[in-house]
Enzyme design. Structure first.
Site, mmCIF file in Angstrom:
data_model
loop_
_atom_site.group_PDB
_atom_site.id
_atom_site.type_symbol
_atom_site.label_atom_id
_atom_site.label_comp_id
_atom_site.label_asym_id
_atom_site.label_seq_id
_atom_site.Cartn_x
_atom_site.Cartn_y
_atom_site.Cartn_z
ATOM 1 N N CYS A 2 0.860 -1.172 0.000
ATOM 2 C CA CYS A 2 0.000 0.000 0.000
ATOM 3 C C CYS A 2 0.902 1.229 0.000
ATOM 4 O O CYS A 2 2.109 1.118 0.184
ATOM 5 C CB CYS A 2 -0.877 0.012 1.236
ATOM 6 N N ARG A 27 2.164 0.849 -6.205
ATOM 7 C CA ARG A 27 2.435 -0.044 -5.079
ATOM 8 C C ARG A 27 1.214 -0.858 -4.667
ATOM 9 O O ARG A 27 1.342 -1.930 -4.090
ATOM 10 C CB ARG A 27 2.900 0.767 -3.875
ATOM 11 N N TRP A 79 -4.008 -1.938 -0.945
ATOM 12 C CA TRP A 79 -4.050 -3.239 -1.627
ATOM 13 C C TRP A 79 -4.572 -4.208 -0.573
ATOM 14 O O TRP A 79 -3.907 -4.488 0.412
ATOM 15 C CB TRP A 79 -2.656 -3.633 -2.088
ATOM 16 N N ASN A 105 0.125 0.981 6.578
ATOM 17 C CA ASN A 105 0.646 -0.080 5.691
ATOM 18 C C ASN A 105 1.135 -1.206 6.578
ATOM 19 O O ASN A 105 1.729 -0.934 7.617
ATOM 20 C CB ASN A 105 1.864 0.406 4.905
ATOM 21 N N GLY A 106 0.978 -2.435 6.148
ATOM 22 C CA GLY A 106 1.469 -3.563 6.939
ATOM 23 C C GLY A 106 0.316 -4.401 7.453
ATOM 24 O O GLY A 106 -0.820 -4.279 6.974
ATOM 25 N N GLU A 486 11.839 -17.039 -15.811
ATOM 26 C CA GLU A 486 11.594 -15.591 -15.763
ATOM 27 C C GLU A 486 10.725 -15.150 -16.956
ATOM 28 O O GLU A 486 9.821 -14.324 -16.801
ATOM 29 C CB GLU A 486 12.944 -14.852 -15.738
ATOM 30 N N LYS A 490 7.131 -13.328 -16.594
ATOM 31 C CA LYS A 490 6.797 -12.040 -17.226
ATOM 32 C C LYS A 490 5.496 -12.166 -17.999
ATOM 33 O O LYS A 490 4.627 -11.319 -17.901
ATOM 34 C CB LYS A 490 7.899 -11.583 -18.200
ATOM 35 N N GLU A 493 2.359 -12.631 -15.641
ATOM 36 C CA GLU A 493 1.932 -11.531 -14.769
ATOM 37 C C GLU A 493 1.340 -10.350 -15.525
ATOM 38 O O GLU A 493 0.461 -9.675 -14.989
ATOM 39 C CB GLU A 493 3.030 -11.097 -13.792
ATOM 40 N N HIS A 509 9.156 -35.734 -18.525
ATOM 41 C CA HIS A 509 8.739 -36.372 -17.278
ATOM 42 C C HIS A 509 7.317 -35.975 -16.892
ATOM 43 O O HIS A 509 6.951 -36.049 -15.728
ATOM 44 C CB HIS A 509 9.732 -36.031 -16.166
ATOM 45 N N LYS A 608 3.769 -3.745 -6.621
ATOM 46 C CA LYS A 608 5.187 -3.682 -6.910
ATOM 47 C C LYS A 608 6.023 -4.225 -5.764
ATOM 48 O O LYS A 608 7.012 -4.910 -5.969
ATOM 49 C CB LYS A 608 5.568 -2.231 -7.195
HETATM 50 O O1 M6R Z 1 11.552 -6.130 -4.717
HETATM 51 P P1 M6R Z 1 11.898 -7.596 -4.856
HETATM 52 O O2 M6R Z 1 12.931 -7.848 -5.868
HETATM 53 O O3 M6R Z 1 12.264 -8.218 -3.531
HETATM 54 O O4 M6R Z 1 10.548 -8.266 -5.321
HETATM 55 C C1 M6R Z 1 10.429 -9.647 -5.442
HETATM 56 C C2 M6R Z 1 9.206 -10.023 -6.257
HETATM 57 O O5 M6R Z 1 8.049 -9.599 -5.613
HETATM 58 C C3 M6R Z 1 9.239 -9.420 -7.663
HETATM 59 O O6 M6R Z 1 10.408 -9.758 -8.339
HETATM 60 C C4 M6R Z 1 8.026 -9.902 -8.470
HETATM 61 O O7 M6R Z 1 8.128 -11.263 -8.730
HETATM 62 C C5 M6R Z 1 7.913 -9.088 -9.770
HETATM 63 N N1 M6R Z 1 6.569 -8.630 -9.960
HETATM 64 C C6 M6R Z 1 8.252 -9.853 -10.979
HETATM 65 O O8 M6R Z 1 8.130 -9.096 -12.136
#
Ligand code: M6R
Length: 613
Positions: A2, A27, A79, A105-106, A486, A490, A493, A509, A608
């Site tokens: 948040c 965020r 969030w 936040n938290g 990765e 991408k 997401e 497998h 984020k």
């Molecule tokens: O800020 P961080 O690198 O610790 O974040 C880790 C993950 O939350 C972050 O890499 C997430 O998987 C991304 N949305 C991927 O694009």
């Protein structure tokens, strides 16, 4: 996750808060709210949806004179964790009297027992959130001194918080506190702005104070008074932020993600600047603060990270083992502290996090430190909690990454890991000559990425052909296996297409059962070790009628003949090849998501920075 913005000064608090929230929207963004203090009253607007929905409501509800008159306020983008994203659950929340308001936040982990205790005293709650319990507790303990009440209440709280609290009686100050959720205080001329992220502050001032855990601060237009949780004054250094506002804006690109993909030659250049000693064939990395003797004493590396950073760690394993001959483990940070990890005195724990605020990675850092490990951080955000708690490490210098999908941070993480492995290797088995050759290869990285960006049109064509697919497979071997993971991450997401990353050998497998002509496969068939085996794996896919898009090295005609489509990457060392390759996958995911008209910078359900477990 948040976002919080608080303001006191000589401008309209409403205007500052709304523009600050817009900068933090990436965020967390399912609802938002604002409260300003004026005429001995608290005035609040809360709304579900985007900040622009809140903005519309605020400016239609509050007249201009009122907006200009209110110079103190706090605000929040939420969030949802406890309770769905409704206006009632949006922040700010009020205490029982309605004279105090708070944004949070938290997560308050013991909120349920606190709530029961407060209900027994007659408190009535209006939301389903954990946060509302905290402001009720502050109200319960309030006897005219806000900071005293906040300190007293926080002593009963288990969990994490970044909070800002205002009182209808105090138009001249508000109180903030943090534990586990970042809070930064910007010190301007006759104004002070507090936010969970510096990007909401830099258009006002570059002088900032990063609060530590258990800090509480009284915020006034003239500055701040920082205390510990026992209300005893503590001093905190003022730091200077060196980002500029432009870096946090789109700079003409349609999306932050596209801008950040295209920025990579420059951000990689910044990551590398001044860090390679070509003469000695090594890397400098002074932030590690480790002597060659200490470096050569390391017997094992344990990497902890989440998401994209975890994938970077998986590539790092190949680097550390090949170049430095150090056994390396990669742990999902979320799992690390729950399985009694074994730490030996000669272990180095490397925490990788773009934001430096990921709750699970932070918890892993604390666990490792508590067990006596040497901890090193690889972070992008300067002054972030993981960077500070690790105490030593390497900053990426990638600049702010705003798009939820991490792109430039990943390639900079790989570059830092490669430099770390070079440095460790040079303290152990790698000759100066080998080190010098590797320095040359590392210096080439920005150029390799540029070459992939120049292939954008080729990637668009493939995306146009397959953007309607329902499922995708991404295959790789060796260090290209985490690159495949990765690439799949991408795609899923930002385009919401189901995508699986697999080691190419694992396909047989089980997952090969899913292949048919509707299931495109992206195969990393670079001209490096494993290429021939990859070609065989591609044949297995094509025999099941799955169309194969090969990521192939320029000029490798034999491979091209075995693919349905190709995306070219430049010829380079097997150590640097993951970097240009992943850039091709980032562009592919971006264009597929764009063609599907997805919300690329703010994908559904994602934030984020993941500051909850
Ligand atoms: O800020 P961080 O690198 O610790 O974040 C880790 C993950 O939350 C972050 O890499 C997430 O998987 C991304 N949305 C991927 O694009």
């Amino acid at each position: 996750m948040c976002g919080i913005v608080g303001y006191i000064g000589n401008k309209s608090a409403t205007d500052v808060l709304i523009s600050g929230l817009k900068r933090l929207e990436y965020r967390g963004y399912d609802s938002a709210g604002i409260v300003v203090v004026s005429g001995g009253k608290l005035h609040t607007v809360k709304q579900s949806g985007k900040v622009r929905d809140l903005e519309q409501m605020v400016y239609s509800r509050w007249d201009e004179k009122f907006q200009a008159g209110a110079t103190l306020g706090i605000s929040h983008t939420r969030w949802a964790t406890h309770g769905s994203p409704t206006p009632e659950n949006a922040h700010p929340h009020y205490d029982q009297t309605g004279r105090l308001a708070m944004v949070h936040n938290g997560i308050i982990e013991n909120y349920s027992s606190l709530r029961t205790q407060l209900q027994a005293k007659g408190h009535v709650f209006k939301s389903q959130t954990d946060s509302e319990v905290l402001i009720h507790l502050i109200g319960e303990l309030y006897q005219g001194n806000l900071v005293e009440a906040v300190c007293a209440a926080l002593k009963h709280v288990e969990g994490t918080y970044g909070i800002a609290v205002v009182s209808a009686e105090r138009p001249d100050e508000f109180v903030v506190a943090r534990k586990g959720s970042p809070l930064v205080i910007g010190l301007g001329e006759g104004e002070t702005i507090v936010a969970s992220d510096v990007s909401a502050i830099i258009s006002h001032t570059r002088q900032v104070i990063y609060l530590d855990d258990d800090d509480v601060a009284v915020v006034r237009a003239s500055g701040v008074d920082v205390r510990n949780i026992n209300n005893v004054p503590v001093s905190r250094a003022v730091a200077k932020v060196d980002w500029d506002v432009g870096a946090a804006e789109k700079g003409g690109y349609e999306h932050f993600m596209l801008k950040e993909i295209h920025e990579q030659p420059e951000s990689l250049g910044n990551t590398l600047r001044g860090r390679l000693d070509e003469q000695m064939g090594t890397a400098l990395l002074s932030g590690l603060s480790l002597t060659p003797r200490e470096l050569s004493a390391i017997r094992r590396v344990v990497i902890v990270a989440c998401g994209t950073s975890y994938h970077a760690g998986m590539v790092g394993k190949y680097y550390f083992e090949e170049l430095a001959d150090i056994p390396t483990e990669v742990d999902q940070a979320a799992e690390y502290r729950y399985r009694n990890p074994i730490i030996r005195p000669d272990d180095m724990v490397v925490a990788i996090s773009q934001s430096g605020e990921t709750a699970d990675t932070l918890a892993a850092v604390r666990e490792a430190k508590q067990k006596g490990a040497l901890v090193v951080g690889i972070c992008n955000v300067v002054g972030s909690t993981i960077a500070r708690e690790a105490g030593r490490g390497v900053y990426l210098h990638a600049g702010p990454e705003i798009g939820v999908a991490s792109t430039k941070a990943f390639t900079c993480q790989l570059t830092v890991l490669l430099m770390m492995a070079l440095k460790l290797g040079r303290c152990r088995r790698l000759s100066r000559q080998n080190g010098m050759e590797l320095c040359e290869k590392i210096q080439e990285i920005p150029k390799l990425v540029k070459a992939v960006l120049a292939r954008n049109d080729e990637i668009v064509k493939v995306a146009e052909q397959y953007h309607q697919a329902r499922d995708f497979f991404f295959l790789g071997r060796g260090a290209m296996f985490p690159v495949a993971l990765e690439g799949a991450l991408k795609l899923k997401e930002i385009s919401y297409i189901h995508a699986e990353g697999y080691h190419a050998a694992e396909l047989k497998h089980g997952p090969i059962a899913l292949l048919d002509k509707q299931t495109p496969v992206l195969a990393m068939v670079n001209d490096i070790a494993g290429r021939d085996k990859m070609i065989s794996n591609v044949q297995e896919c094509r025999a099941r009628h799955a169309p194969v898009i090969g990521i192939v090295t320029e000029g490798d005609a034999d491979v091209e003949a075995n693919m349905d489509h190709v995306i070219h990457v430049p010829k380079c060392s097997h150590l640097t090849a993951p970097i240009p390759t992943v850039v091709a996958l980032q562009l592919f995911a971006y264009h597929v998501a764009r063609l599907r008209q997805c919300s690329i910078d703010q994908p559904r359900n994602l934030a984020k920075s993941v500051t909850v477990e």
